[in-house]
Enzyme design. Structure first.
Site, short mmCIF file in Angstrom:
data_model
loop_
_atom_site.label_atom_id
_atom_site.label_comp_id
_atom_site.label_asym_id
_atom_site.label_seq_id
_atom_site.Cartn_x
_atom_site.Cartn_y
_atom_site.Cartn_z
N SER A 129 34.64 -108.50 149.36
CA SER A 129 33.26 -108.20 149.68
C SER A 129 33.64 -109.23 150.87
O SER A 129 34.53 -110.63 150.73
CB SER A 129 31.75 -109.20 148.65
OG SER A 129 32.09 -107.93 147.53
N SER A 135 28.63 -104.48 149.42
CA SER A 135 28.45 -102.71 149.28
C SER A 135 28.64 -101.34 150.30
O SER A 135 29.46 -101.00 150.16
CB SER A 135 26.83 -101.87 149.10
OG SER A 135 26.50 -103.07 148.20
N GLY A 360 7.96 -118.77 123.91
CA GLY A 360 8.86 -119.70 124.49
C GLY A 360 10.07 -120.57 123.92
O GLY A 360 10.40 -120.24 124.62
N GLU A 383 29.52 -105.32 142.04
CA GLU A 383 30.38 -104.12 142.20
C GLU A 383 29.85 -102.73 142.21
O GLU A 383 29.75 -101.78 141.91
CB GLU A 383 30.89 -104.30 140.76
CG GLU A 383 32.12 -104.44 140.61
CD GLU A 383 33.42 -104.74 139.64
OE1 GLU A 383 33.76 -103.73 139.75
OE2 GLU A 383 33.98 -105.17 139.03
N GLY A 384 28.86 -103.42 142.85
CA GLY A 384 27.55 -102.18 143.75
C GLY A 384 26.60 -102.32 142.62
O GLY A 384 26.91 -102.18 141.87
#
Length: 403
Positions: A129, A135, A360, A383-384
């Site tokens: 990347s 992507s 809570g 990873e996509g």
């Protein structure tokens, strides 16, 4: 003719072994390393000592012709903790990159160096990347130029979101060698330990998986020997020539890596989802309001029933895709992407439901579901993304190039 969904004795032993490590070693340390946001080297070393971290173990998992060993081991590790699980298993992506494109000699040389040994464990990083190319791998800008006189490749560019980036012993870097060919003009390279020009000034502060190191990696005239081109120069030249002539592509290295890893990534998401479900179930049995346990209320009980059903359904998709991938069955309906898509959705949904059941308490760091929720979200992204997985499935079932 017979059919069975029972796990073999070997698979049950594997599950119980990894589960025991996750329960006794990982879980007690999970909150501490999440807060520290540091790589848990002592736990990685413990995993190496018991044989859970190392190339021999990965080879054994991969040799399983059912394809189930990897998802079973990952589900149990990430049931222990997502951040520590990724610190232990993040190296596998680099190894998958070497397996996807490397020669047998390259695998033998570099895979062991990704792991080190139990006395001095190491990690590997897969760098694909980029700031403007996640992507869309065809937008990659990192370049690799061949210096024929010295038989070296010179790499320049920036990589983003690299697991173990900068702290890895071995970096596997995806780069463009012919920009005119788009994604078909890319190749993968080994950057050996100590190579000059590779820098990673700081790690990224993340929402989840905080015990896993993530960083940008900068490559400034990084020179690597010609032998560090995964697959070799001859194979690359043949691939480029075929692409220039308009021949059919045999596959793109980064995408091959992700195809190998998607069912395993889905199993990681499953482990996180299952942990959240089990915490919520136990809490619902013990927490009382209006004089009775909250699990006696239909709204709580039905939510838990849905959580269990969705987790079990996602596991079947993961196991199917893992078996198909290991046995070279074509993903005609995008089954690999389908498994990761479903498991990621289930993880984010189930962890959110767990917080709701705890009320809570679920929103505080005193209870683990808050951390599980943070860890789960990345499975809709890396990873996509969820949308990329949908696109892969849609293209597969329609036979059309949907954009």
């Amino acid at each position: 003719m017979s059919f069975s969904l029972d796990l073999s004795e070997e698979h049950r032993d594997l599950r119980d072994w990894v589960h025991g490590f996750a329960e006794k070693v990982i879980r007690p340390a999970a909150a501490e390393w999440d807060e520290r946001e540091e790589t848990p080297w002592p736990i990685i070393q413990e995993a190496a000592k018991v044989g859970l971290y190392g190339f021999e173990t990965l080879a054994t998992f991969w040799a399983d012709d059912t394809g189930l060993s990897l998802p079973i081991a990952n589900e149990e590790l990430f049931w222990g903790d997502g951040g520590i699980g990724m610190a232990i298993f993040g190296t596998t992506l680099a190894v998958a990159g070497i397996f996807a494109a490397g020669t047998p000699d390259q695998m033998a040389e570099w895979v062991p160096q990704c792991y080190g040994d139990e006395n001095e464990p190491r990690v590997g990083a897969f760098c694909s990347s980029e700031p403007a190319a996640g992507s869309d791998v065809s937008a990659m800008r990192t370049r690799a130029v061949y210096d024929e006189a010295n038989d070296e490749w010179v790499l320049n560019g920036q990589k983003a979101w690299a697991t173990n980036g900068g702290i890895a012993n071995v970096h596997v870097v995806q780069a463009v060698v012919d920009s005119s060919l788009g994604s078909r003009g890319q190749a993968a390279f080994i950057v050996p330990p100590g190579t000059k020009g590779l820098e990673s000034p700081s790690k990224i502060k993340k929402h989840g998986l905080r015990a896993s190191h993530t960083a940008d990696v900068f490559l400034d005239d990084v020179r690597v020997p010609g032998s560090c081109l995964l697959g070799g120069k001859e194979k690359l030249d043949e691939k480029l020539a075929r692409a220039r002539e308009g021949g059919k592509a045999s596959g793109q290295a980064a995408m091959k890596t992700f195809e190998l890893s998607r069912p395993t990534v889905g199993a990681q998401a499953l482990g996180i989802a299952r942990a959240a479900y089990e915490h919520a179930l136990e809490y619902a049995k013990e927490r009382e309001t209006f004089g009775r346990p909250i699990i006696d209320n239909q709204s709580i009980a039905f939510t838990l029933a849905d959580m269990r059903m969705e987790i079990d359904a996602a596991r079947m998709l993961v196991w199917r895709a893992a078996w198909m991938g290991r046995n070279d069955e074509p993903f005609t309906a995008g089954e690999g992407s389908m498994s990761k898509l479903k498991a990621g959705r289930v993880a984010t949904w189930a962890t959110e439901r767990a917080i709701q059941i705890l009320g809570g308490n679920g929103y505080t760091r005193e209870f683990p579901v808050e951390r599980l929720h943070r860890d789960a979200k990345i499975y809709d992204i890396f990873e996509g993304t969820e949308q990329i997985q949908q696109l892969v499935v849609a293209r597969a079932i329609s036979g059309r190039h949907i954009q």
